[in-house]
Design a protein around this motif. Structure first.
Motif, PDB file in Angstrom:
ATOM      1  N   LEU A   1       0.820  -1.215   0.000  1.00 49.89           N
ATOM      2  CA  LEU A   1       0.000   0.000   0.000  1.00 49.89           C
ATOM      3  C   LEU A   1       0.854   1.265   0.000  1.00 49.89           C
ATOM      4  CD1 LEU A   1      -2.827  -1.075   2.484  1.00 49.89           C
ATOM      5  CD2 LEU A   1      -2.913  -0.954  -0.016  1.00 49.89           C
ATOM      6  N   ILE A   2       2.120   1.138   0.427  1.00 49.94           N
ATOM      7  CA  ILE A   2       3.043   2.270   0.307  1.00 49.94           C
ATOM      8  C   ILE A   2       3.479   2.441  -1.141  1.00 49.94           C
ATOM      9  CG2 ILE A   2       5.345   3.103   0.934  1.00 49.94           C
ATOM     10  CD1 ILE A   2       4.948   1.814   3.661  1.00 49.94           C
ATOM     11  N   VAL A   3       3.751   1.323  -1.803  1.00 53.59           N
ATOM     12  CA  VAL A   3       4.183   1.367  -3.203  1.00 53.59           C
ATOM     13  C   VAL A   3       3.035   1.819  -4.111  1.00 53.59           C
ATOM     14  CG1 VAL A   3       5.066  -0.014  -5.123  1.00 53.59           C
ATOM     15  CG2 VAL A   3       5.934  -0.394  -2.806  1.00 53.59           C
ATOM     16  N   TRP A   4       1.830   1.322  -3.832  1.00 52.25           N
ATOM     17  CA  TRP A   4       0.645   1.693  -4.632  1.00 52.25           C
ATOM     18  C   TRP A   4      -0.377   2.373  -3.724  1.00 52.25           C
ATOM     19  CZ3 TRP A   4       2.473  -3.535  -5.169  1.00 52.25           C
ATOM     20  CH2 TRP A   4       3.208  -3.746  -6.336  1.00 52.25           C
ATOM     21  N   PRO A   5      -0.144   3.624  -3.345  1.00 52.12           N
ATOM     22  CA  PRO A   5      -1.026   4.307  -2.377  1.00 52.12           C
ATOM     23  C   PRO A   5      -2.452   4.491  -2.868  1.00 52.12           C
ATOM     24  CG  PRO A   5       0.513   5.860  -3.395  1.00 52.12           C
ATOM     25  CD  PRO A   5       0.952   4.490  -3.804  1.00 52.12           C
ATOM     26  N   ASP A   6      -2.666   4.475  -4.196  1.00 49.93           N
ATOM     27  CA  ASP A   6      -4.028   4.651  -4.701  1.00 49.93           C
ATOM     28  C   ASP A   6      -4.937   3.497  -4.296  1.00 49.93           C
ATOM     29  OD1 ASP A   6      -3.271   6.998  -5.858  1.00 49.93           O
ATOM     30  OD2 ASP A   6      -2.914   6.139  -7.859  1.00 49.93           O
ATOM     31  N   LEU A   7      -4.351   2.357  -3.946  1.00 49.94           N
ATOM     32  CA  LEU A   7      -5.150   1.200  -3.557  1.00 49.94           C
ATOM     33  C   LEU A   7      -5.556   1.240  -2.090  1.00 49.94           C
ATOM     34  CD1 LEU A   7      -3.179  -1.685  -5.344  1.00 49.94           C
ATOM     35  CD2 LEU A   7      -5.285  -0.546  -6.109  1.00 49.94           C
ATOM     36  N   ALA A   8      -4.988   2.151  -1.322  1.00 53.21           N
ATOM     37  CA  ALA A   8      -5.241   2.193   0.116  1.00 53.21           C
ATOM     38  C   ALA A   8      -6.735   2.406   0.389  1.00 53.21           C
ATOM     39  CB  ALA A   8      -4.430   3.309   0.760  1.00 53.21           C
ATOM     40  N   PRO A   9      -7.292   1.750   1.412  1.00 50.46           N
ATOM     41  CA  PRO A   9      -8.735   1.869   1.700  1.00 50.46           C
ATOM     42  C   PRO A   9      -9.194   3.301   1.924  1.00 50.46           C
ATOM     43  CG  PRO A   9      -7.763   0.047   2.947  1.00 50.46           C
ATOM     44  CD  PRO A   9      -6.627   0.776   2.293  1.00 50.46           C
ATOM     45  N   GLU A  10      -8.320   4.152   2.506  1.00 54.74           N
ATOM     46  CA  GLU A  10      -8.747   5.527   2.783  1.00 54.74           C
ATOM     47  C   GLU A  10      -8.948   6.347   1.513  1.00 54.74           C
ATOM     48  OE1 GLU A  10      -4.288   5.218   3.876  1.00 54.74           O
ATOM     49  OE2 GLU A  10      -6.106   3.992   3.994  1.00 54.74           O
TER      50      GLU A  10
ATOM     51  N   VAL B   1      -3.806   1.646  17.227  1.00 56.34           N
ATOM     52  CA  VAL B   1      -5.124   1.601  16.600  1.00 56.34           C
ATOM     53  C   VAL B   1      -5.992   2.768  17.076  1.00 56.34           C
ATOM     54  CG1 VAL B   1      -7.183   0.211  16.224  1.00 56.34           C
ATOM     55  CG2 VAL B   1      -4.962  -0.904  16.375  1.00 56.34           C
ATOM     56  N   ILE B   2      -5.943   3.077  18.385  1.00 57.90           N
ATOM     57  CA  ILE B   2      -6.725   4.223  18.891  1.00 57.90           C
ATOM     58  C   ILE B   2      -6.273   5.512  18.226  1.00 57.90           C
ATOM     59  CG2 ILE B   2      -7.210   5.659  20.909  1.00 57.90           C
ATOM     60  CD1 ILE B   2      -7.081   3.227  22.640  1.00 57.90           C
ATOM     61  N   ALA B   3      -4.956   5.713  18.139  1.00 59.38           N
ATOM     62  CA  ALA B   3      -4.442   6.939  17.531  1.00 59.38           C
ATOM     63  C   ALA B   3      -4.870   7.050  16.079  1.00 59.38           C
ATOM     64  CB  ALA B   3      -2.920   6.981  17.643  1.00 59.38           C
ATOM     65  N   SER B   4      -4.844   5.934  15.359  1.00 58.40           N
ATOM     66  CA  SER B   4      -5.242   5.964  13.952  1.00 58.40           C
ATOM     67  C   SER B   4      -6.707   6.313  13.801  1.00 58.40           C
ATOM     68  CB  SER B   4      -4.950   4.604  13.302  1.00 58.40           C
ATOM     69  OG  SER B   4      -3.580   4.319  13.325  1.00 58.40           O
TER      70      SER B   4
ATOM     71  N   ALA C   1      -8.314   1.648  10.350  1.00 59.63           N
ATOM     72  CA  ALA C   1      -9.134   2.763  10.833  1.00 59.63           C
ATOM     73  C   ALA C   1     -10.030   3.307   9.728  1.00 59.63           C
ATOM     74  CB  ALA C   1      -8.232   3.875  11.376  1.00 59.63           C
ATOM     75  N   ALA C   2      -9.478   3.420   8.528  1.00 61.59           N
ATOM     76  CA  ALA C   2     -10.270   3.910   7.400  1.00 61.59           C
ATOM     77  C   ALA C   2     -11.423   2.961   7.088  1.00 61.59           C
ATOM     78  CB  ALA C   2      -9.367   4.065   6.169  1.00 61.59           C
ATOM     79  N   GLY C   3     -11.131   1.666   7.137  1.00 64.48           N
ATOM     80  CA  GLY C   3     -12.184   0.689   6.869  1.00 64.48           C
ATOM     81  C   GLY C   3     -13.277   0.704   7.917  1.00 64.48           C
TER      82      GLY C   3
ATOM     83  N   LEU D   1      -9.681  -4.693   0.411  1.00 68.23           N
ATOM     84  CA  LEU D   1      -8.383  -4.444   1.046  1.00 68.23           C
ATOM     85  C   LEU D   1      -8.552  -4.079   2.519  1.00 68.23           C
ATOM     86  CD1 LEU D   1      -6.491  -2.503  -1.758  1.00 68.23           C
ATOM     87  CD2 LEU D   1      -5.921  -4.746  -0.829  1.00 68.23           C
ATOM     88  N   SER D   2      -9.624  -3.353   2.837  1.00 65.11           N
ATOM     89  CA  SER D   2      -9.878  -3.007   4.226  1.00 65.11           C
ATOM     90  C   SER D   2     -10.161  -4.255   5.052  1.00 65.11           C
ATOM     91  CB  SER D   2     -11.064  -2.038   4.319  1.00 65.11           C
ATOM     92  OG  SER D   2     -11.365  -1.755   5.658  1.00 65.11           O
ATOM     93  N   LEU D   3     -10.964  -5.161   4.502  1.00 65.35           N
ATOM     94  CA  LEU D   3     -11.255  -6.416   5.196  1.00 65.35           C
ATOM     95  C   LEU D   3      -9.996  -7.248   5.364  1.00 65.35           C
ATOM     96  CD1 LEU D   3     -13.316  -8.353   6.405  1.00 65.35           C
ATOM     97  CD2 LEU D   3     -13.729  -9.255   4.107  1.00 65.35           C
ATOM     98  N   LEU D   4      -9.174  -7.317   4.296  1.00 62.30           N
ATOM     99  CA  LEU D   4      -7.919  -8.068   4.370  1.00 62.30           C
ATOM    100  C   LEU D   4      -6.987  -7.464   5.419  1.00 62.30           C
ATOM    101  CD1 LEU D   4      -6.002 -10.251   3.308  1.00 62.30           C
ATOM    102  CD2 LEU D   4      -5.287  -8.628   1.516  1.00 62.30           C
ATOM    103  N   ALA D   5      -6.895  -6.135   5.448  1.00 67.76           N
ATOM    104  CA  ALA D   5      -6.036  -5.466   6.431  1.00 67.76           C
ATOM    105  C   ALA D   5      -6.503  -5.756   7.859  1.00 67.76           C
ATOM    106  CB  ALA D   5      -6.024  -3.963   6.176  1.00 67.76           C
TER     107      ALA D   5
END
Length: 366
Positions: A24-33, A88-91, A239-241, A42-46
């Motif tokens: 997700l760092i290499v391909w940030p467009d795929l990030a759930p947020e 997780v709380i901070a995120s 957190a985004a998911g 991806l959110s479920l997998l994460a």
């Protein structure tokens, strides 16, 4: 984790979790947020990989703790779980709009899930299998005295101060109470592991298999660091998911539900260990796990979140709402009565579980 057996999954999940975080760092467009086409999957997998890495953290920290001995072993176990919770709380707290009550709700959820849910299940199963179980009353009293003191000072007292916003401490008060919490926890840790170790019960037969050798310790230490790194790396994406998923429902108090989900995720490994220990008639070991997780959460998570709150300049509301205060105090009183004789049975477990069911109902219908 009896006998320090490490399942293959405890090695696989941290590696896979780190792999997903790097992808997700290499391909940030795929990030759930970023709400891309594959965001939900991806959110479920994460979330699954983060939960697996959390289980792995507890498993590997158990091996490291066995090698280090006390009090350093207890510190490793405690700090590992605290790192997971804080990340997780901070995120969740910092994702999109600031959630000033999330830390409060997460800590309350840990208190209620453990002292009413996990403890109730332990007492119920232990009572059905063994009729009555004995505990080291002085040890449990030590846990409860510190938990009750910190719970009242950190989650009820903020509603009674003269701060400009009700339910908050001033920055000076927040820093002061953070040092009080950490200092009291360190004092308790010394009493538990050095001064009055006999009050917390010797390890029962069947727990552990001796000190792990140097090679196993090194592997466990490396995997512990990888597991913690995986949790921290995926926390923002989870957190985004969670925010997106809960946003689909018209929740009266979304922060309370988020806090409960977070607490359930973090407490799952320790909760399973506590219930298994109670079923094997090792109730003292079970309570050490359960009450220890509550104490560490109150004493360490709130100071950590206070430091983050002051650093980023965003407020943190700690004072509980009236219904939450009532349930927390009720649970504290119930714990005092349940463990007051040094013997427990299934009836007290049922009462704890009824309080837990009411707490769950109030999450969705406050």
């Amino acid at each position: 984790m009896s006998g320090h057996r490490i399942a293959p999954a405890h090695y696989a999940f941290p590696v896979l979790a780190l792999g997903l975080a790097l992808a997700l760092i290499v391909w940030p467009d795929l990030a759930p947020e970023n709400h891309g086409p594959a965001a939900t999957a991806l959110s479920l997998l994460a979330t699954v990989l983060l939960a697996g890495a959390a289980f792995a953290t507890v498993a590997h920290s158990d091996v490291v703790a066995s090698r280090l001995g006390q009090p350093f072993g207890t510190l490793v176990l405690t700090l590992s779980v605290t790192v997971i919770e804080v990340s997780v709380i901070a995120s969740l707290m910092l994702y999109q709009e600031n959630n000033p009550t999330l830390a409060r709700e997460s800590v309350l959820s840990v208190i209620m899930i453990v002292t009413s849910g996990i403890v109730g299940l332990c007492l119920l199963l232990g009572g059905f299998k063994h009729r009555e179980q004995e505990i080291a009353q002085q040890g449990v009293t030590g846990y409860l005295s510190v938990i009750i003191a910190l719970g009242v000072m950190l989650l009820i007292l903020p509603n009674e101060t003269h701060a400009h916003t009700r339910g908050t401490f001033t920055p000076f008060q927040l820093v002061y109470m953070a040092f009080v919490s950490i200092g009291l926890y360190c004092l308790f840790l010394y009493m538990q592991t050095v001064r009055y170790a006999e009050h917390f019960g010797a390890q029962q037969p069947g727990h552990g298999s001796g000190m792990p050798d140097g090679r196993r310790f090194t592997v466990a230490l490396v995997m512990l660091l990888l597991s913690l790194g995986a949790v921290v790396a995926l926390a923002r994406h989870v957190a985004a998911g969670v925010e997106t998923f809960l946003g689909q429902f018209q929740l009266a108090d979304p922060d309370a539900v988020k806090g409960a989900l977070l607490a359930a995720l973090v407490l799952m490994p320790e909760g399973i260990s506590a219930v298994r220990a109670a079923a094997r008639n090792h109730l003292q070991h079970s309570l050490n796990i359960a009450l220890g997780s509550v104490l560490a959460t109150i004493a360490l998570t709130i100071p950590a979140m206070a430091a983050i709150s002051i650093y980023i300049g965003k407020p943190m509301v700690l004072g509980l709402d009236p219904e939450d205060r009532t349930l927390m105090v009720l649970t504290f009183v119930l714990c005092i009565l349940s463990f007051g004789t040094g013997r427990t049975n299934a009836l007290t477990g049922i009462v704890h579980l009824i309080v837990f069911v009411v707490y769950v109902m109030l999450l969705f219908v406050p």
